[in-house]
Design a protein around this motif. Structure first.
Motif, PDB file in Angstrom:
ATOM      1  N   ILE A  12       1.025  -4.084  15.972  1.00 29.82           N
ATOM      2  CA  ILE A  12       1.104  -5.264  15.097  1.00 29.82           C
ATOM      3  C   ILE A  12       0.154  -5.111  13.915  1.00 29.82           C
ATOM      4  O   ILE A  12       0.514  -5.402  12.760  1.00 29.82           O
ATOM      5  N   LEU A  13      -1.067  -4.642  14.178  1.00 28.87           N
ATOM      6  CA  LEU A  13      -2.054  -4.480  13.104  1.00 28.87           C
ATOM      7  C   LEU A  13      -1.578  -3.455  12.082  1.00 28.87           C
ATOM      8  O   LEU A  13      -1.753  -3.647  10.873  1.00 28.87           O
ATOM      9  N   ARG A  14      -0.991  -2.356  12.562  1.00 24.84           N
ATOM     10  CA  ARG A  14      -0.481  -1.343  11.620  1.00 24.84           C
ATOM     11  C   ARG A  14       0.654  -1.910  10.778  1.00 24.84           C
ATOM     12  O   ARG A  14       0.771  -1.613   9.579  1.00 24.84           O
ATOM     13  N   GLU A  15       1.494  -2.739  11.392  1.00 21.20           N
ATOM     14  CA  GLU A  15       2.602  -3.353  10.654  1.00 21.20           C
ATOM     15  C   GLU A  15       2.087  -4.302   9.584  1.00 21.20           C
ATOM     16  O   GLU A  15       2.558  -4.287   8.442  1.00 21.20           O
ATOM     17  N   LEU A  16       1.110  -5.120   9.928  1.00 19.03           N
ATOM     18  CA  LEU A  16       0.545  -6.061   8.959  1.00 19.03           C
ATOM     19  C   LEU A  16      -0.226  -5.343   7.864  1.00 19.03           C
ATOM     20  O   LEU A  16      -0.198  -5.757   6.695  1.00 19.03           O
ATOM     21  N   GLU A  17      -0.916  -4.246   8.233  1.00 22.03           N
ATOM     22  CA  GLU A  17      -1.655  -3.484   7.229  1.00 22.03           C
ATOM     23  C   GLU A  17      -0.696  -2.831   6.236  1.00 22.03           C
ATOM     24  O   GLU A  17      -0.975  -2.791   5.026  1.00 22.03           O
ATOM     25  N   ALA A  18       0.426  -2.311   6.733  1.00 20.05           N
ATOM     26  CA  ALA A  18       1.394  -1.666   5.849  1.00 20.05           C
ATOM     27  C   ALA A  18       1.983  -2.643   4.842  1.00 20.05           C
ATOM     28  O   ALA A  18       2.373  -2.240   3.741  1.00 20.05           O
ATOM     29  N   ARG A  19       2.028  -3.922   5.182  1.00 25.37           N
ATOM     30  CA  ARG A  19       2.559  -4.942   4.270  1.00 25.37           C
ATOM     31  C   ARG A  19       1.463  -5.626   3.455  1.00 25.37           C
ATOM     32  O   ARG A  19       1.716  -6.614   2.774  1.00 25.37           O
ATOM     33  N   TYR A  51       0.638  -1.278  -6.876  1.00 20.95           N
ATOM     34  CA  TYR A  51       0.529  -0.302  -7.961  1.00 20.95           C
ATOM     35  C   TYR A  51       0.494   1.134  -7.436  1.00 20.95           C
ATOM     36  O   TYR A  51       1.090   2.029  -8.027  1.00 20.95           O
ATOM     37  N   PHE A  52      -0.174   1.366  -6.292  1.00 23.08           N
ATOM     38  CA  PHE A  52      -0.290   2.745  -5.804  1.00 23.08           C
ATOM     39  C   PHE A  52       1.056   3.301  -5.361  1.00 23.08           C
ATOM     40  O   PHE A  52       1.246   4.522  -5.302  1.00 23.08           O
ATOM     41  N   TRP A  53       2.037   2.425  -5.034  1.00 16.87           N
ATOM     42  CA  TRP A  53       3.368   2.924  -4.695  1.00 16.87           C
ATOM     43  C   TRP A  53       4.063   3.492  -5.929  1.00 16.87           C
ATOM     44  O   TRP A  53       4.787   4.480  -5.838  1.00 16.87           O
ATOM     45  N   PHE A  54       3.827   2.869  -7.085  1.00 15.67           N
ATOM     46  CA  PHE A  54       4.365   3.404  -8.327  1.00 15.67           C
ATOM     47  C   PHE A  54       3.761   4.786  -8.615  1.00 15.67           C
ATOM     48  O   PHE A  54       4.443   5.702  -9.066  1.00 15.67           O
ATOM     49  N   PHE A 105      11.897   6.835   1.604  1.00 19.39           N
ATOM     50  CA  PHE A 105      11.355   5.500   1.875  1.00 19.39           C
ATOM     51  C   PHE A 105      12.146   4.804   2.980  1.00 19.39           C
ATOM     52  O   PHE A 105      11.571   4.084   3.811  1.00 19.39           O
ATOM     53  N   SER A 106      13.457   5.009   3.003  1.00 20.05           N
ATOM     54  CA  SER A 106      14.285   4.391   4.036  1.00 20.05           C
ATOM     55  C   SER A 106      13.909   4.907   5.420  1.00 20.05           C
ATOM     56  O   SER A 106      13.833   4.134   6.388  1.00 20.05           O
ATOM     57  N   GLU A 107      13.649   6.214   5.524  1.00 19.61           N
ATOM     58  CA  GLU A 107      13.260   6.792   6.813  1.00 19.61           C
ATOM     59  C   GLU A 107      11.893   6.267   7.249  1.00 19.61           C
ATOM     60  O   GLU A 107      11.677   5.976   8.428  1.00 19.61           O
ATOM     61  N   ALA A 108      10.970   6.133   6.294  1.00 15.08           N
ATOM     62  CA  ALA A 108       9.647   5.589   6.618  1.00 15.08           C
ATOM     63  C   ALA A 108       9.759   4.140   7.092  1.00 15.08           C
ATOM     64  O   ALA A 108       9.096   3.740   8.059  1.00 15.08           O
ATOM     65  N   TYR A 109      10.598   3.373   6.441  1.00 15.43           N
ATOM     66  CA  TYR A 109      10.784   1.972   6.828  1.00 15.43           C
ATOM     67  C   TYR A 109      11.433   1.865   8.206  1.00 15.43           C
ATOM     68  O   TYR A 109      11.041   1.027   9.031  1.00 15.43           O
ATOM     69  N   ARG A 110      12.415   2.730   8.470  1.00 17.88           N
ATOM     70  CA  ARG A 110      13.108   2.707   9.757  1.00 17.88           C
ATOM     71  C   ARG A 110      12.160   3.045  10.899  1.00 17.88           C
ATOM     72  O   ARG A 110      12.253   2.486  11.992  1.00 17.88           O
ATOM     73  N   ASN A 137       3.821   3.959   4.918  1.00 17.99           N
ATOM     74  CA  ASN A 137       2.483   4.119   4.345  1.00 17.99           C
ATOM     75  C   ASN A 137       2.432   5.436   3.582  1.00 17.99           C
ATOM     76  O   ASN A 137       3.259   6.336   3.782  1.00 17.99           O
ATOM     77  N   VAL A 138       1.469   5.543   2.693  1.00 23.56           N
ATOM     78  CA  VAL A 138       1.401   6.693   1.780  1.00 23.56           C
ATOM     79  C   VAL A 138       1.221   8.005   2.544  1.00 23.56           C
ATOM     80  O   VAL A 138       1.856   9.019   2.230  1.00 23.56           O
ATOM     81  N   LYS A 139       0.374   8.001   3.563  1.00 22.31           N
ATOM     82  CA  LYS A 139       0.099   9.237   4.311  1.00 22.31           C
ATOM     83  C   LYS A 139       1.369   9.772   4.962  1.00 22.31           C
ATOM     84  O   LYS A 139       1.659  10.978   4.884  1.00 22.31           O
TER      85      LYS A 139
END
Length: 346
Positions: free
Chosen positions: A67-74, A140-143, A164-169, A174-176
């Motif tokens: 849950i924490l990783r999910e909230l941090e990613a958003r 901004y860092f995503w740009f 990005f779709s694979e990362a979201y799935r 996250n950037v790393k």
């Protein structure tokens, strides 16, 4: 931290409309529950003790970390210390939204001039990624990451969107993770959407095979096991049919180990064995070789015994005459009788 059961709580918890509009529908139900409860608790506690929150919500440690990783990613929470989500704070999503809006404008002004059709293509990609995975709130860092991907790798737009779709799935937005995945795709020559489809399909088949192998061997899959299985797949062309054949040959063993499987697969790979028919032909060939070797050994042994006999000394047969027999008989007479015959009385 637990409240008194008889305490009357009539306070209100303010939830931003921004959270409901841009975040809530993309979060898991567990993450929404945790965030709202943490938001309520923040009113009375400046620092939120993670273990107490988990106990009150009746969730285990692994689920809390997810849950924490999910909230941090958003960008809803942040660790107070680098890499330590057990000590986190809730972020001001309104301030972040204002910063994103300003940074997006600055980014568009700072971008290098491009010809018109390139600019339209880039803007379409940015808009699709922003709306699909960030609900219009991309930081901004995503740009900057998108520019990095375009500069460093020969990906087309569809490939970057698929990344990005694979990362979201995988719930790894996250950037790393994206940088690691982009490097892996580039290493395997995956630069277009068609190549992505083929590559992901092969990876899924490989993952399914590893899962089946671990299940058949009754193993709790670890990174060490996965590396071993990957080695078998890459170096020995292990597939599901060969896996079934391998395991069928070890039913008589009580505790086969990885070294045994490694030796068998290495020998099969060298001999070109891919099926039960190949294995049967290989066994027949070995039996023929053994039979030929035994015949050769028997012939050599027989030849050796014959040679030994031929080296023994041969005794010539002797012929005896009547005179020879007479002499032999005389030599066998007692000497006392002969002397008695020659004596006379006094």
């Amino acid at each position: 931290m637990a409240r008194d059961a008889h305490e009357l709580n009539l306070s209100d918890t303010l939830v931003s409309s921004l959270f409901i509009e841009k975040y809530m529908f993309s979060l898991s139900s567990a993450a929404i529950k945790f965030y709202l409860y943490a938001l309520m608790r923040r009113q009375s506690l400046p620092r939120l003790p993670l273990q107490a929150l988990a106990d009150e919500l009746d969730i285990d440690h692994e689920q809390v970390q997810a849950i924490l990783r999910e909230l941090e990613a958003r960008d809803l929470i942040a660790a107070r210390r680098q890499g330590r989500l057990d000590d986190f704070e809730l972020l001001d999503i309104k301030s972040l939204e204002v910063e994103r809006h300003i940074q997006k404008k600055e980014y568009q002004l700072l971008r290098k001039p491009k010809i018109e059709h390139e600019l339209e293509s880039d803007d379409d990609l940015l808009e699709d990624i922003n709306n699909s995975f960030f609900h219009g709130g991309m930081s901004y860092f995503w740009f900057q990451l998108l520019d990095e991907l375009r500069t460093k790798y020969p990906f087309d737009d569809a490939c970057i969107y698929a990344l990005f779709s694979e990362a979201y799935r995988r719930q790894s937005l996250n950037v790393k993770w994206i940088r690691t995945c982009a490097s892996d795709w580039d290493e395997h020559g995956v630069h277009s959407y068609d190549a992505v489809e083929t590559y992901l399909q092969k990876r899924q088949q490989r993952f399914d095979l590893i899962q089946k192998l671990a299940q058949r061997l009754r193993l709790h899959l670890t990174e060490k096991h996965e590396r071993i299985f990957q080695h078998w797949i890459d170096d020995y062309d292990l597939d599901e049919d060969l896996m079934d054949l391998l395991l069928s040959q070890t039913l008589h063993l009580n505790h086969p180990n990885f070294n045994y499987y490694e030796r068998v697969l290495a020998r099969w790979h060298e001999a070109g064995i891919r099926s039960a028919a190949d294995l049967e032909r290989e066994k027949e060939a070995r039996q023929e070789v053994r039979g030929t070797d035994r015949g050769t050994q028997n012939k050599q042994h027989l030849h050796s015994r014959t040679a030994q006999k031929s080296r023994r000394p041969q005794l010539r047969e002797r012929r005896y005459s009547d005179a020879d027999f007479q002499r032999m008989m005389q030599n066998q007479r007692p000497q006392g009788n002969d002397q008695g015959e020659g004596k006379t009385d006094d």
